[in-house]
Structures are given as structure tokens and as C-alpha cells.
Design a protein around this motif. Structure first.
Motif, PDB file in Angstrom:
ATOM      1  N   ASP A 500       0.649  -1.229  -0.042  1.00 15.38           N
ATOM      2  CA  ASP A 500       0.022  -0.024   0.042  1.00 15.38           C
ATOM      3  C   ASP A 500       0.930   1.197  -0.126  1.00 15.38           C
ATOM      4  O   ASP A 500       0.410   2.231  -0.609  1.00 15.38           O
ATOM      5  N   LEU A 501       1.764   1.244   0.851  1.00 15.37           N
ATOM      6  CA  LEU A 501       2.974   2.431   0.838  1.00 15.37           C
ATOM      7  C   LEU A 501       3.634   2.603  -0.351  1.00 15.37           C
ATOM      8  O   LEU A 501       3.706   3.664  -0.816  1.00 15.37           O
ATOM      9  N   ALA A 503       2.796   1.762  -3.339  1.00 11.95           N
ATOM     10  CA  ALA A 503       1.826   1.935  -4.466  1.00 11.95           C
ATOM     11  C   ALA A 503       1.356   3.749  -4.244  1.00 11.95           C
ATOM     12  O   ALA A 503       1.165   4.450  -5.271  1.00 11.95           O
ATOM     13  N   LYS A 504       1.224   4.350  -2.845  1.00  7.11           N
ATOM     14  CA  LYS A 504       0.868   5.520  -2.669  1.00  7.11           C
ATOM     15  C   LYS A 504       2.196   6.519  -2.764  1.00  7.11           C
ATOM     16  O   LYS A 504       1.991   7.698  -3.205  1.00  7.11           O
ATOM     17  N   HIS A 505       3.240   6.122  -2.366  1.00 13.14           N
ATOM     18  CA  HIS A 505       4.378   6.803  -2.183  1.00 13.14           C
ATOM     19  C   HIS A 505       5.405   6.559  -2.898  1.00 13.14           C
ATOM     20  O   HIS A 505       6.373   7.224  -2.915  1.00 13.14           O
ATOM     21  N   THR A 507       8.796   4.048  -3.675  1.00  9.85           N
ATOM     22  CA  THR A 507      10.023   3.429  -2.875  1.00  9.85           C
ATOM     23  C   THR A 507      11.447   4.069  -3.003  1.00  9.85           C
ATOM     24  O   THR A 507      11.368   4.894  -4.189  1.00  9.85           O
ATOM     25  N   ARG A 863      11.871   7.876   2.283  1.00 13.78           N
ATOM     26  CA  ARG A 863      10.709   8.197   3.377  1.00 13.78           C
ATOM     27  C   ARG A 863      10.629   7.192   4.474  1.00 13.78           C
ATOM     28  O   ARG A 863      11.339   6.259   4.658  1.00 13.78           O
TER      29      ARG A 863
END
Length: 875
Positions: A500-501, A503-505, A507, A863
Motif C-alpha cells: 500500500d505504501l 503504491a501511494k508513495h 519506494t 521516506r
């Protein structure tokens, strides 16, 4: 043709024989001669039944099987003979059917009769039964599973000299003639010939044994006589390792090794090969492969370790040392004689005493008036010492160990001795010897200290970017690989949230799990189990604000090493009196500014003491001492000892006291920190003892700070830090000190890595796969600028394929996107096949990960996300 020798664990049951069949079937075109040992445990059982006597008579009654085959009648209280016979009979039925069991009849009859005790010849005949039975079963199994196999009695060619039936010597000349006459044609005719190791026959036709290591030796003798293209020794280990894997789970598989190196390792403690095994193959220049029959396809290319007559093509300055071996249970005998040592024939007289008692000597070291020798067989030691004392003064030091550092490249390399002694550190070395071959250096140390020295030596010589042509997978990786289930495993705990992370933010990114940090805090508090124990988080490990807030809520203080860390602690609500600032070469202005915020200042040098005292009379400080010892997972993180830049040595504490007393500055705390990441509690407790010894000279002392450095296991198989013994030892010392001082004290501990390492994961995406020269490089969108520990310390981090955990295993090199050769996360790592787009989780990255990250190559920093109960939270 080739010779394939299978040890006891490689023939022990039907599963092992299935693997043997696969290995042999792959080699049919090479015309293999298969040499087998007895089934695992059988030789020991044969020895015990021979030695125990006839307390129980054998009850081996005939029984009709599905054909005209004899079996063993089950009865109450079966004898050892029945157990021996039943195991072989049942295995033959399982792999070849009951109709094949008649092949065992001659040896079941011998079991029925029992051993002929009272003679070495009877013992040889009894112990030979194990190999004869095993070879018959292997032959039948290969036939049953579709291969053409022939049983061959090795006694028809393995001629021995008839000197000692249970440990005879081969007659190489006769052996060669008989092999040419009786064995070579059978092999060249095609099919597979199965024979026995360990046993032979003298000129009179009597069964003999080749003694300890005899099965491997038999295979080597047969290979030399046949001029085989290769000798393969299949066992239950993955080849020869860079260190004993029971001591060093990170020990690497050696892909190649020279005969000289292998012989040294075999002699000085490596258990894979018996020292005598290699001699015939070496004389005939036959390559020897040592591999694991349970994992015959360890990685792309050759499995196991290939021992070669010439390894010139593999010379590399990064691989001058190939392995570290250890032999425990050694005794040092030192002979002193000021009058006779240099006299003609004196040394000959000493060695004659050892020869008289058939006691071999491992190492010899001579000085002007003494000679020291090591022996590992104490049976005749007292008699030897008594004879030597007739001509000289003799000292005996038992419970010693020999550590042997081996490598062909040591002949040409400079600086090896310096690196060796740096790793040995303060450990007392009783003897040191360089072998005549110039490819080994051997040290003698106390047995109790040997294992730790081996680990330090391995860390010194086998970290960083090692040549892949020489070094394969680590033991921990090899052990992990086969444990993966055949069906897809359960998803990793971070798989969903990481996807999920990503896809959203995008890598890469770090994830920190606060629940795991809380669990470590509780573990340490439980182990310390003391009302006056205080924790101060060493925030240089990870300075994310969420961790500071967590420490505040948990009542944990902060150990800071920069004014910026102090500022963050105060901003996040940590009370100033719970922050300790440990100065390290900072300006006096910095010291004073931090002190004036109400933070405790920890002074680590006489310079700090003088500069601070000149400006802040009538106040309180901590002193950082150097207890004279250090410990850590790498030389770069050792912060104690005589060569360390940290802390005030014991001999300088008096001067520090005088400087501070002159300005009415009270020392209210003593501190010592010896290094980071150690898994051994002993050096930490020793440092604490030395700190306690120094504490009685400080009348205003209120706090004893034993530092941190508690390690966590990064590899599978590594031990946990011994928290319970650590806590108990600290409590005992604190109570003793309080009794001596007549007042109570606070006990401070400064965990950093211990609290946060296992809570952090670096998630990166596979951007590239590159297959070249037999290697698979898996490139990530992260690199050493995000996690520098592998490049800086040669550190190991477990890696998981979050996207395809059940994919077939591949041995891959996981590399980063930085333009540096050192940008390698893992080498020769078995992973579920990583494909472009997959997410990989680099684990145990919560300490010294983001905290040491940089913008190198102008890549942005990753991040960071914080989880509680598996869900992302805002900080």
C-alpha cells in the motif's frame, strides 16, 4: 570415470537413498564408482555391541517374508543384534521390496552368530558388516529405481599390509594391480558399480579395516588407482566453510580450495575431511568435491567445495585467508633447560619420548632456553612428562586450543600478522607458529577463549565484498533455504502495508514498528529487575521523533552525543535531567551550552575536564571512563581498550578528580561504554566490574552508567544476548558497591540498537535483473547511501521477497543503485526468485539505517513511516 563416496547420513534412510539416486543418475555418463559407508549410527552400534560383551544372547529367528527371505522375529526385549538386523531388513524392503531382501542373508547370518570376541581380527570382521549391508541396500535401491547397478566387494582389490586388522595400511602397489585387473573393466563396461569404504583384505584373505576416516580414504585410494577425473565426497555439510558454522553462523561456503589448504584445515580441526583422505587424490592430482547430499544443487555452478591441485586462477587480494579452524582440548608441554636445549641431540631426545608413547605433536615453538609442544591425545601424557622431567624442567598447561588461520595467499600478502593480532586483541596467546608451508598461522589460547577469538578473526578477514569465485553462501543462508515450504508461505507481516505504501508513495522507504520497540524495552527492564535501574535510549541509532515520543511515554531517558540530539530530546518532551550528553571532541562552547540547559554532561577526556572546569565551578558532571577493554560486532565499533579514542583511562582518573575538586565540581556519575552490537555479555560485565572498582574513589557518586552496546542477532542461528545473566550480574555488582559506599545508587543502561534494530525494515523495489558469468544481480532503487552497514561493516541483513515469498529459490547478489563496487546488500543469497517490480524487505534495519543515510550521488533520502498495531500512524 569418477568416484562418488556417500557417508552414513547420505544412506541412512529411504529419503537419503532417493537423493543419492538423483545425484548418481545425473552422473551416469561419467561412469561413477559409488563408495558407501555404513548407515548413520551403525558403526557406533557395532562397536558398542562388540565391546559390551555377550550380556544378551542374540534372538534372530527365521521368518517367512513375502518371498523366501529371512527376517528378524520381533520379540520382547530385542537384543542389539536384532535391532541391527531389523533396521537393514526394513530399509531394504522399503526401497527395493521384500524380494530383494535375500541379498542381505550372508550378513544377517553373521549378525545371528554374533561377534568373535577376543581378537582384533574378529573385531574387524564384525565392524565390516555395516559397509557390506549398506552397499547391498544401495545397489538394490538403484536397480529398483531404474539404474543398472552392480555390487562389488572392495576386499578383492583393497589390499592391506596385515599389520593391524582394525587399522591397517594399504599396499598401494598391489592395490593398483588389482584395480586394473578386477575393477576398471567393470566400471568401463557401463552401469554403476557400488562398493564399500573402510574395509579391505590382507594377503591371507582376512578382512581388515582402514581405521578412522577409512571410508573417505578408501574412496581417495580407489580414485587415485583409477586415475578418476574427480572424487566426490557426499556428506551432510555444505562443503568446507570459512569457520566452524556452530560458532559463526555467518561462515561462508568455500567454492574452491587448494589441497594444501584443505589438508591444513583437516588437520587443525575442520571435521569435514579426515587428514589422510586427501593424500592419494593429491598425489594423483584428482580434484575433490565435498558437498551436501541433502542439498546437491546449492547454487548455480558447482555445489559444495571443490579442492583443486592448482588454485592460481582464484588468487585475489580479498581472499588471502580462506578459513579459520579450531582444535579444542589441547595441552601445551613446555620443556625448560638452560644447559641442554642447544646441545646436540637434545631436541631429538624430546621427540623420541613422544614417539615412544605414540603421541603425535601438533605445534612446536622454540625459544633460547625452552621448547613448547602441543598434543591433543592426553592418554600417555603423564608418562611422557615423567620421562621428560628426568632431563629438564617441564610445565604442563591443559585446557588450551589451537586456532589455525589458513590461506595460500598468506605467502605473498603483507600485513596479515597485524590484522591477526588486531582481531585477537587482549586475549593471551600462549604460542604462535607459522607452518612450514607458509599458508597457516597457528595460535594457542585458553580453551575458554578460543571460540570468541575464532569469531573475531572471521569478522576481520571475511567481511565486505569478497570474491564470488571463492566464497559462496553463508551457513545461515544455506540452512534457511531448504526450510522454505513447498506451498507458498504465509505473507510477511509487512507485505500488505508495504504494498500500500509503495503504491501511494513510491519506494524506497523505512518502516518502524513501535510495538516491537516497546517489547524490547520491557524485555530489558524485566532482565534488570531493579527499582533503581534506568534506561537511556542511545538515540544515535535512530533519531526519528516517534521514538523520542515513545521513550518519553515509557519513562526512558536519552543518551545523546551531539547538541542536535539533545535539542530533539528536549523538543519531544524528554525532561532535561533524563538526558545525558556524552561529549566527543566538541568545543567548550558546546559543552557549556548543553550544560546550561539543565542536561547532564559526561566528560570523556582530561581536555574536556580542564576546559569545562575553567568555566563552571560548583556544578556536577559525569565522567566517561575507559575500562581498558572493548567489544563489538566490528573493529570500527569497539569503543574501549588501550587504543580507543573514548573515555578516561584508570590511571588518569586521579588527575581528573583533582582538577574538578579544585573547582568544587562533583562527580555524580561514572560511565563506561566498550562498544556496539556485541552478543556476549561477559565483556560488558567485566567492564562493569572495573567501573565498580573505580567508583569507590568518588564520594559524591549517585549514578553508575554501564553504557550500552547490547547486540541483537542479525543472522538465523546467532544467539540472543544473554539478558538474564547480564541483569543478574549487574544487580549483584550494584548491591556490592552500595554496601561498600553505604548508600544507594542509580544504575543506568544505554540501549540503542537493542531497542530499535529489529523494529525497522527498509523496503525497496527491484529495478533490474542482470545475469552474467553465472551470477544473477538483482538491482534495487536503494543503495549504500540508505543503508551503509553492509558496505561499511560487512554487516548481514536478512532479505525477504514481499511480492513472491513462495517463488523458486535462486542464489542472487542483491545490489544497489550507487556508483560504488561496495554497494552490495547481499552476495550469493538464496531468495525466492526476485523479478523486476518485486518489493524486497531488508530487515533489522531500524538501527544505523536512516541515521547514517546520505545524499550520495544526489539520490534523495528514503521516506520513513511509523506503524503501531500494523497500521501507519502520524507523528
Amino acid at each position: 570415470m569418477i568416484v562418488c563416496k556417500f557417508g552414513g547420513t547420505s544412506v541412512e534412510d529411504a529419503g537419503a537413498l532417493r537423493r543419492l539416486h538423483t545425484i548418481v543418475a545425473d552422473r551416469v555418463a561419467e561412469k561413477p564408482l559409488v563408495v558407501v559407508s555404513a548407515l548413520a549410527g551403525i558403526s557406533d552400534l557395532l562397536v558398542s555391541t562388540f565391546e559390551d560383551g555377550a550380556d544378551n544372547e542374540p534372538r534372530l529367528d527365521g521368518r517367512a517374508a513375502s518371498t523366501q527371505t529371512q527376517s528378524i522375529e520381533s520379540s520382547p526385549g530385542p537384543t542389539a543384534y536384532e535391532a541391527l538386523a531389523t533396521r537393514h531388513f526394513d530399509l531394504m524392503c522399503e526401497v527395493a521390496g521384500a524380494e530383494a531382501c535375500h541379498r542381505l542373508d550372508p550378513w544377517l547370518e553373521a549378525l545371528r552368530a554374533g561377534p568373535r570376541r577376543g581378537s582384533a581380527q574378529g573385531q574387524a570382521e564384525w565392524l565390516a558388516l555395516g559397509e557390506l549391508l549398506a552397499s547391498a541396500i544401495v545397489t538394490a535401491a538403484l536397480e529398483a529405481w531404474g539404474l543398472r547397478a552392480t555390487w562389488f566387494d572392495v576386499r578383492s582389490v583393497m589390499r592391506t599390509r596385515g599389520e593391524n586388522p582394525i587399522q591397517d595400511r594399504p599396499d598401494r602397489e598391489v592395490l593398483q594391480r588389482l584395480v586394473d585387473r578386477h575393477l576398471r573393466h567393470s566400471i568401463e563396461a557401463g552401469g554403476i558399480v557400488v562398493t564399500q569404504g573402510f574395509i579391505g583384505c590382507d594377503a591371507g584373505g582376512r578382512t581388515t579395516l582402514l581405521g578412522r576416516g577409512g571410508s573417505d580414504f578408501s574412496a581417495s585410494l580407489l580414485g587415485a588407482a583409477l586415475q578418476a577425473e574427480r572424487l566426490e565426497i557426499w556428506t551432510d555439510v555444505d562443503g568446507i566453510m570459512t569457520a566452524p558454522p556452530r560458532l559463526v553462523p555467518g561462515a561462508r561456503r568455500l567454492r574452491v580450495l587448494s589441497f594444501d589448504e584443505a589438508a591444513e584445515l583437516a588437520y587443525f580441526g575442520a571435521k569435514v575431511l579426515h587428514p589422510a583422505t586427501l593424500h592419494p587424490a593429491q598425489e594423483a592430482a584428482i580434484p575433490v568435491l565435498v558437498a551436501n547430499s541433502r542439498r546437491p544443487k546449492t547454487a548455480p555452478g558447482t555445489p559444495g567445495t571443490l579442492i583443486l591441485p592448482d588454485t592460481t586462477a582464484y588468487h585475489d587480494e580479498r581472499a588471502v585467508v580462506r578459513s579459520v579452524a579450531v582444535k579444542h582440548g589441547v595441552t601445551v608441554v613446555t620443556v625448560h633447560s638452560t644447559r641442554m636445549l642447544m646441545a646436540h641431540g637434545f631436541l631429538e631426545r624430546i621427540f623420541a619420548v613422544f614417539a615412544k608413547h605414540s603421541t603425535p605433536v601438533d605445534l612446536v615453538s622454540t625459544a633460547e632456553v625452552s621448547v613448547s609442544l602441543t598434543v591433543d591425545d592426553p592418554r600417555s601424557l603423564q608418562a611422557i612428562v615423567d620421562e621428560l622431567r628426568a632431563i629438564a624442567r617441564v610445565e604442563v598447561a591443559p585446557e588450551m586450543a589451537i586456532i589455525c588461520v589458513v590461506g595460500d595467499g598468506m605467502r605473498r600478502a603483507r600485513g596479515i600478522a597485524a590484522r591477526l593480532f588486531r582481531a585477537v586483541g587482549s586475549t593471551e596467546v600462549r604460542m604462535i607458529s607459522q607452518g612450514a608451508s607458509e599458508i597457516n598461522v597457528s595460535l594457542v589460547v585458553a580453551d575458554a577463549e578460543a571460540d570468541d577469538v575464532v569469531r573475531r578473526l572471521h569478522e576481520e578477514f571475511f567481511q565486505g565484498n569478497l570474491p564470488r569465485a571463492v566464497f559462496g553462501e553463508s551457513f545461515a543462508d544455506l540452512e534457511t533455504a531448504p526450510s522454505l515450504p513447498a506451498s507458498p508461505p504465509s505473507p510477511h507481516r509487512l507485505a500488505r502495508v508495504a504494498a500500500d505504501l509503495a503504491a501511494k508513495h513510491g519506494t524506497p522507504f523505512y518502516v518502524y514498528e513501535l510495538d516491537r520497540v516497546e517489547a524490547q524495552i520491557q524485555r530489558l527492564r524485566t532482565a534488570l529487575d531493579h527499582s533503581r535501574a534506568r534506561l537511556a535510549y542511545a538515540c544515535k541509532a535512530n533519531f526519528h521523533p516517534a521514538l523520542f515520543f515513545l521513550m518519553r511515554d515509557q519513562g526512558v531517558g536519552i543518551d545523546a552525543v551531539s547538541p542536535m540530539e539533545v535539542e530533539r530530546a528536549l523538543q519531544c518532551g524528554i525532561p532535561a535531567d533524563q538526558v545525558l550528553f556524552t561529549a566527543n571532541n566538541v568545543s567548550v562552547e558546546t559543552l557549556l551550552a548543553v550544560h546550561d540547559q539543565g542536561v547532564r554532561v559526561n566528560l570523556g577526556s582530561l581536555s574536556d575536564v580542564r576546559r569545562f572546569a575553567a568555566h563552571r565551578a560548583g556544578t556536577e558532571v559525569f565522567l566517561r571512563t575507559n575500562p581498558g577493554i572493548g567489544a563489538g560486532h566490528h573493529a570500527h565499533v569497539v569503543t574501549g581498550g588501550m587504543d580507543s579514542k573514548f573515555g578516561i583511562l584508570a590511571e588518569d582518573l586521579q588527575e581528573a578528580r583533582e582538577i574538578l575538586a579544585a573547582r568544587d565540581i562533583r562527580v555524580v556519575g561514572l560511565h563506561a561504554h566498550i562498544g556496539s552490537g556485541s552478543l556476549d555479555a561477559a565483556p560488558h560485565l567485566e567492564a562493569a566490574r572495573r567501573l565498580v572498582a573505580a567508583a569507590t574513589a568518588f564520594p559524591h557518586l549517585r549514578s553508575l552508567n554501564v553504557g550500552g552496546g547490547l547486540g541483537v542477532p542479525y543472522r538465523r542461528g546467532e544467539p540472543e544476548f544473554a539478558l538474564e545473566s547480564y541483569g543478574a550480574g549487574l544487580r549483584e555488582m550494584l548491591q556490592s558497591l552500595e554496601a561498600a559506599l553505604g548508600r544507594t545508587l542509580e544504575l543506568w543502561v544505554e540501549p540503542g540498537r537493542f531497542l530499535v534494530a529489529q523494529a525497522g525494515t527498509l523496503v525497496a523495489r527491484v529495478t533490474c535483473r542482470k545475469e552474467t558469468a553465472g551470477h544473477i544481480y538483482v538491482g534495487l532503487d536503494s543503495g549504500m547511501n540508505h543503508l551503509v552497514r553492509p558496505a561499511l561493516y560487512g554487516a548481514y541483513h536478512a532479505i525477504r521477497n514481499l511480492s513472491a515469498p513462495g517463488a523458486p529459490l535462486e542464489s542472487v547478489d542483491v545490489v544497489g543503485n550507487i556508483c560504488e563496487s561496495a554497494d552490495v546488500f547481499a552476495m550469493s543469497r538464496p531468495l525466492p526468485s526476485p523479478q523486476e517490480g518485486h518489493l524486497l524487505a531488508i530487515e533489522n534495519a531500524g538501527a544505523y539505517g536512516f541515521a547514517m543515510a546520505s545524499h550520495y550521488n544526489l539520490w534523495p533520502l528514503p521516506r520513513e513511516f511509523v506503524l503501531r498495531d500494523g497500521a501507519v500512524i502520524d507523528v
